[in-house]
Scaffold this motif. Structure first.
Motif, PDB file in Angstrom:
ATOM      1  N   THR A  30     -40.702   8.050  48.861  1.00  0.00           N
ATOM      2  CA  THR A  30     -39.985   9.151  49.523  1.00  0.00           C
ATOM      3  C   THR A  30     -38.481   9.014  49.324  1.00  0.00           C
ATOM      4  N   CYS A  31     -37.963   7.800  49.483  1.00  0.00           N
ATOM      5  CA  CYS A  31     -36.526   7.572  49.276  1.00  0.00           C
ATOM      6  C   CYS A  31     -36.130   7.823  47.827  1.00  0.00           C
ATOM      7  N   ALA A  32     -36.987   7.397  46.887  1.00  0.00           N
ATOM      8  CA  ALA A  32     -36.677   7.605  45.473  1.00  0.00           C
ATOM      9  C   ALA A  32     -36.657   9.092  45.124  1.00  0.00           C
ATOM     10  N   ILE A  33     -37.661   9.832  45.600  1.00  0.00           N
ATOM     11  CA  ILE A  33     -37.706  11.272  45.308  1.00  0.00           C
ATOM     12  C   ILE A  33     -36.529  11.990  45.958  1.00  0.00           C
ATOM     13  N   ALA A  34     -36.174  11.582  47.183  1.00  0.00           N
ATOM     14  CA  ALA A  34     -35.030  12.206  47.852  1.00  0.00           C
ATOM     15  C   ALA A  34     -33.736  11.959  47.084  1.00  0.00           C
ATOM     16  N   THR A  35     -33.637  10.805  46.431  1.00  0.00           N
ATOM     17  CA  THR A  35     -32.437  10.513  45.644  1.00  0.00           C
ATOM     18  C   THR A  35     -32.448  11.259  44.323  1.00  0.00           C
ATOM     19  N   TRP A  36     -33.612  11.326  43.687  1.00  0.00           N
ATOM     20  CA  TRP A  36     -33.690  12.052  42.417  1.00  0.00           C
ATOM     21  C   TRP A  36     -33.330  13.529  42.593  1.00  0.00           C
ATOM     22  N   PHE A  37     -33.735  14.126  43.708  1.00  0.00           N
ATOM     23  CA  PHE A  37     -33.470  15.542  43.939  1.00  0.00           C
ATOM     24  C   PHE A  37     -32.209  15.775  44.765  1.00  0.00           C
ATOM     25  N   ARG A  38     -31.435  14.722  45.009  1.00  0.00           N
ATOM     26  CA  ARG A  38     -30.125  14.807  45.688  1.00  0.00           C
ATOM     27  C   ARG A  38     -30.224  15.518  47.038  1.00  0.00           C
ATOM     28  N   THR A  39     -31.126  15.042  47.879  1.00  0.00           N
ATOM     29  CA  THR A  39     -31.338  15.706  49.168  1.00  0.00           C
ATOM     30  C   THR A  39     -30.574  15.048  50.316  1.00  0.00           C
ATOM     31  N   TRP A  40     -29.886  13.936  50.091  1.00  0.00           N
ATOM     32  CA  TRP A  40     -29.097  13.314  51.151  1.00  0.00           C
ATOM     33  C   TRP A  40     -27.659  13.127  50.677  1.00  0.00           C
ATOM     34  N   MET A  41     -26.764  12.965  51.603  1.00  0.00           N
ATOM     35  CA  MET A  41     -25.350  12.882  51.297  1.00  0.00           C
ATOM     36  C   MET A  41     -25.053  11.675  50.401  1.00  0.00           C
ATOM     37  N   HIS A  42     -24.275  11.908  49.376  1.00  0.00           N
ATOM     38  CA  HIS A  42     -23.843  10.898  48.415  1.00  0.00           C
ATOM     39  C   HIS A  42     -24.998  10.354  47.572  1.00  0.00           C
ATOM     40  N   ALA A  43     -26.117  11.096  47.530  1.00  0.00           N
ATOM     41  CA  ALA A  43     -27.183  10.685  46.611  1.00  0.00           C
ATOM     42  C   ALA A  43     -26.716  10.768  45.163  1.00  0.00           C
ATOM     43  N   ASP A  44     -25.767  11.669  44.880  1.00  0.00           N
ATOM     44  CA  ASP A  44     -25.218  11.783  43.532  1.00  0.00           C
ATOM     45  C   ASP A  44     -24.530  10.495  43.112  1.00  0.00           C
ATOM     46  N   VAL A  45     -23.864   9.848  44.053  1.00  0.00           N
ATOM     47  CA  VAL A  45     -23.146   8.615  43.731  1.00  0.00           C
ATOM     48  C   VAL A  45     -24.133   7.518  43.340  1.00  0.00           C
ATOM     49  N   MET A  46     -25.218   7.383  44.094  1.00  0.00           N
ATOM     50  CA  MET A  46     -26.223   6.387  43.732  1.00  0.00           C
ATOM     51  C   MET A  46     -26.885   6.728  42.409  1.00  0.00           C
TER      52      MET A  46
END
Length: 253
Positions: A30-46
């Motif tokens: 869930t965390c990986a998919i949320a990061t791939w789709f940029r659904t949380w703040m600063h996911a772009d940075v990670m």
């Protein structure tokens, strides 16, 4: 499949263990998919700064989910062969988890500022720098004149600060959270490995594989008819009723 009332304590422990593997595998995915789709703040940075860790998290979560599905199947079907595969898959899952923890800890604890300096100047593409600048509301690395990607907000006379301090603070917090969560799950995963090794052979009350021991199996020699035919087979002698009238029912009364 045996009824629920006949489940052994070992099977319940195994079911609970497999469920925990499925839970933290699902959380990781869930965390990986949320990061791939940029659904949380600063996911772009990670996505830009820690792309390799994001790939490792996705791979590890996939292995954990596959392992838990195999374990759940073997538990419900009482299949010791499938549970053996499950116990084997737990080891690659552990290695994948340790790789995430080691990579994130090494990056955050050993000269993080120098690594970010090198990454900004040599590794990040102009698009990657622009993504970090837009996400962290900054411009350039030290200032707007140092390796900045021009945009509507980032130009030579902008009031935005450089990205070094904000990027360093984000990386320190994010990487610290990643390796702390992974290393906290490692003892639980090792416990699940021991549960699988101890309980896989006791998923039912049957001892061994349920195969008749070799000494008790019938062979061709046991089924072979003697040369004299059926007449040569020794038959038990028939019991004969005594002729005394007291013991004969047909002469009673």
């Amino acid at each position: 499949m045996e009824s629920v009332g006949r489940w052994t304590p070992y099977k319940w422990c195994l079911l609970f263990s497999v469920t925990t593997v499925f839970i933290y595998g699902l959380v990781g995915m869930t965390c990986a998919i949320a990061t791939w789709f940029r659904t949380w703040m600063h996911a772009d940075v990670m996505y830009v700064a820690d792309y390799d860790i994001l790939v490792l998290v996705t791979l590890s979560a996939s292995i954990l989910l596959l392992t838990s599905i195999v374990g759940l199947t073997g538990t419900l079907l009482n299949s010791r062969a499938i549970l053996a595969v499950y116990a084997l898959l737990l080891w690659p899952s552990l290695i994948s988890m340790l790789s995430i923890g080691y990579t994130s800890y090494r990056r955050s604890a050993l000269s993080l500022d120098r690594k970010l300096n090198l990454a900004w100047s040599q590794w990040y593409t102009p698009l990657g720098r622009l993504i970090i600048q837009d996400s962290l509301q900054c411009c350039g690395y030290y200032n707007a004149l140092h390796d900045a990607t021009p945009s509507r907000r980032c130009f030579s006379r902008t009031a935005l600060p450089g990205c070094k301090s904000r990027l360093y603070r984000f990386e320190q917090e994010n990487l610290g959270m990643v390796w702390a969560m992974v290393f906290s799950l490692v003892p639980l995963h090792i416990f699940n490995i021991f549960v699988a090794l101890l309980c896989a052979n006791h998923v039912t009350k049957r001892f061994g594989k349920g195969i008749t021991p070799k000494g008790y199996r019938l062979t061709r020699a046991d089924l072979k008819v003697p040369d004299g035919g059926m007449d040569a087979v020794l038959l038990p002698r028939l019991s004969r009723a005594p002729s005394i009238a007291v013991f004969r029912e047909d002469r009673a009364r």
